[in-house]
Enzyme design. Sequence first.
Site, PDB file in Angstrom:
ATOM      1  N   SER A 139     -19.376  30.482  12.857  1.00 41.86           N
ATOM      2  CA  SER A 139     -19.668  28.878  12.575  1.00 41.86           C
ATOM      3  C   SER A 139     -18.415  28.299  13.760  1.00 41.86           C
ATOM      4  CB  SER A 139     -19.273  28.616  11.294  1.00 41.86           C
ATOM      5  OG  SER A 139     -19.241  27.124  10.960  1.00 41.86           O
ATOM      6  N   LEU A 166     -23.490  25.680  15.125  1.00 40.59           N
ATOM      7  CA  LEU A 166     -22.673  24.489  15.701  1.00 40.59           C
ATOM      8  C   LEU A 166     -22.377  23.284  14.429  1.00 40.59           C
ATOM      9  CD1 LEU A 166     -24.457  23.761  18.946  1.00 40.59           C
ATOM     10  CD2 LEU A 166     -22.309  24.934  18.605  1.00 40.59           C
ATOM     11  N   ASP A 193     -25.095  22.749  11.431  1.00 46.29           N
ATOM     12  CA  ASP A 193     -24.816  22.152  10.278  1.00 46.29           C
ATOM     13  C   ASP A 193     -24.018  21.015  10.029  1.00 46.29           C
ATOM     14  OD1 ASP A 193     -24.033  22.143   7.551  1.00 46.29           O
ATOM     15  OD2 ASP A 193     -22.845  23.804   7.806  1.00 46.29           O
ATOM     16  N   ASN A 195     -23.241  19.241   7.044  1.00 47.09           N
ATOM     17  CA  ASN A 195     -22.278  19.054   6.039  1.00 47.09           C
ATOM     18  C   ASN A 195     -22.618  17.570   5.489  1.00 47.09           C
ATOM     19  OD1 ASN A 195     -20.291  21.141   7.507  1.00 47.09           O
ATOM     20  ND2 ASN A 195     -20.407  21.312   5.271  1.00 47.09           N
ATOM     21  N   ASP A 243     -27.652  23.805   1.614  1.00 46.78           N
ATOM     22  CA  ASP A 243     -25.956  24.528   1.642  1.00 46.78           C
ATOM     23  C   ASP A 243     -25.506  23.717   0.257  1.00 46.78           C
ATOM     24  OD1 ASP A 243     -23.336  25.139   1.182  1.00 46.78           O
ATOM     25  OD2 ASP A 243     -22.848  24.952   3.382  1.00 46.78           O
TER      26      ASP A 243
END
Length: 373
Positions: A139, A166, A193, A195, A243
């Site tokens: 990551s 990334l 990702d 988040n 996630d």
Amino acid sequence: MIITSVRLHRLSIPLVAPFTTSFGTEHTKEALIVEIGADTAAGAVTGWGECVAMEEPLYSPEYVDGCAEVIRRWLVPALVGAEGLVAETVAHHLRHVVGHPMAKAAVEMAVLDAQLRAGGQSFAQYLGGVRATVPSGVSVGIQESIEQTLRVVDGYLTEGYVRIKLKIAPGWDIELVRAVRRMFGDDIPLQVDANAAYTLVDSPTLRRLDEFDLLLLEQPLAEGDLRQHAELASRLRTPICLDESVTSATSAADAISLGAAQVINIKPGRVGGYLEAVRIHDLARAHGVAVWCGGMVETGLGRSANAALASLPGFVLPGDISASARFYAVDITEPVEMVDGQVAVDTAPGAGRAPLPEVMARFRVGECEVFAR
Ligand code: SMG
Ligand code: MG
């Protein structure tokens, strides 16, 4: 087993480089390690668990010092008196405490480690692993420039990592991915990702990722936005991977039913432990949904257990299971190594490796004896 002692170790471990995501930058790993002493049929054993909560409640509602408090005040007292305690009943004994999956997972991991050490079985054998090694992805945090990102990615590819993830955020997405594809070609396994940094209003931007043939787009929207993830999935060709949104087998079932997740990132800590992680693996596999094992910047303790989980047959994509050296110059266990793009699954009883007392002492910032018989 009967729990005879519980001790919490708070560590602050320097990272080899700051790690930046859409929600913040970490310079150190604020770790919480659970040490459980237990009497078993095989004699006295020690079990170790790692809590994956971060220093601040930015990735999820839990944070490391809050977890220590929950473990000390509510979780351990519920377990020490439990008759015939086994790892499989830990979640049952803790069910009256609402939420706090990362705190519960750390305790369950320590009990499971003690149980498996007593029984001479490795995590991988117990969980149902079928592979001796697992492919190692890495990551890549948000860097100060695209040029710097290209240098970092080049370094990881040279080291042998088989998949690049990334970290993206609004304004740090399309041109970044374009530059990485241009430099390293269309064949490197690549994913991103967010988040939870976007909203459904950003779907025209996110749709532009479709041209780069990414393996997946991880958690673009907020944790609670299952319906909106399903809506986004219908607008994009790139598979959506959840996630943060998947905190249990129930939420995984909801996400799959709604069409909100074509792929699931399984993190044992986020879902309440390795046993719930296996249930999500089984559920996803039965639905033809791919899973992979995420990472929470774990020390070698959690990293080794994650590799064991990732050796189950439904883990069909490389995980965020990199070498200890990705984050740590000095890890608290024997370092996890990556060789030819693979991490070996530990075969020793329990989690495979235990914290080294002298390294723990070096990074310890707090210690608490929660229970002693
Ligand atoms: O352990 O390799 C690792 C970190 C992988 O990017 C990673 N984790 O959202 O998937 C994620 C993040 C959560 C932690 S960010 C500090
Ligand atoms: Mg993620």
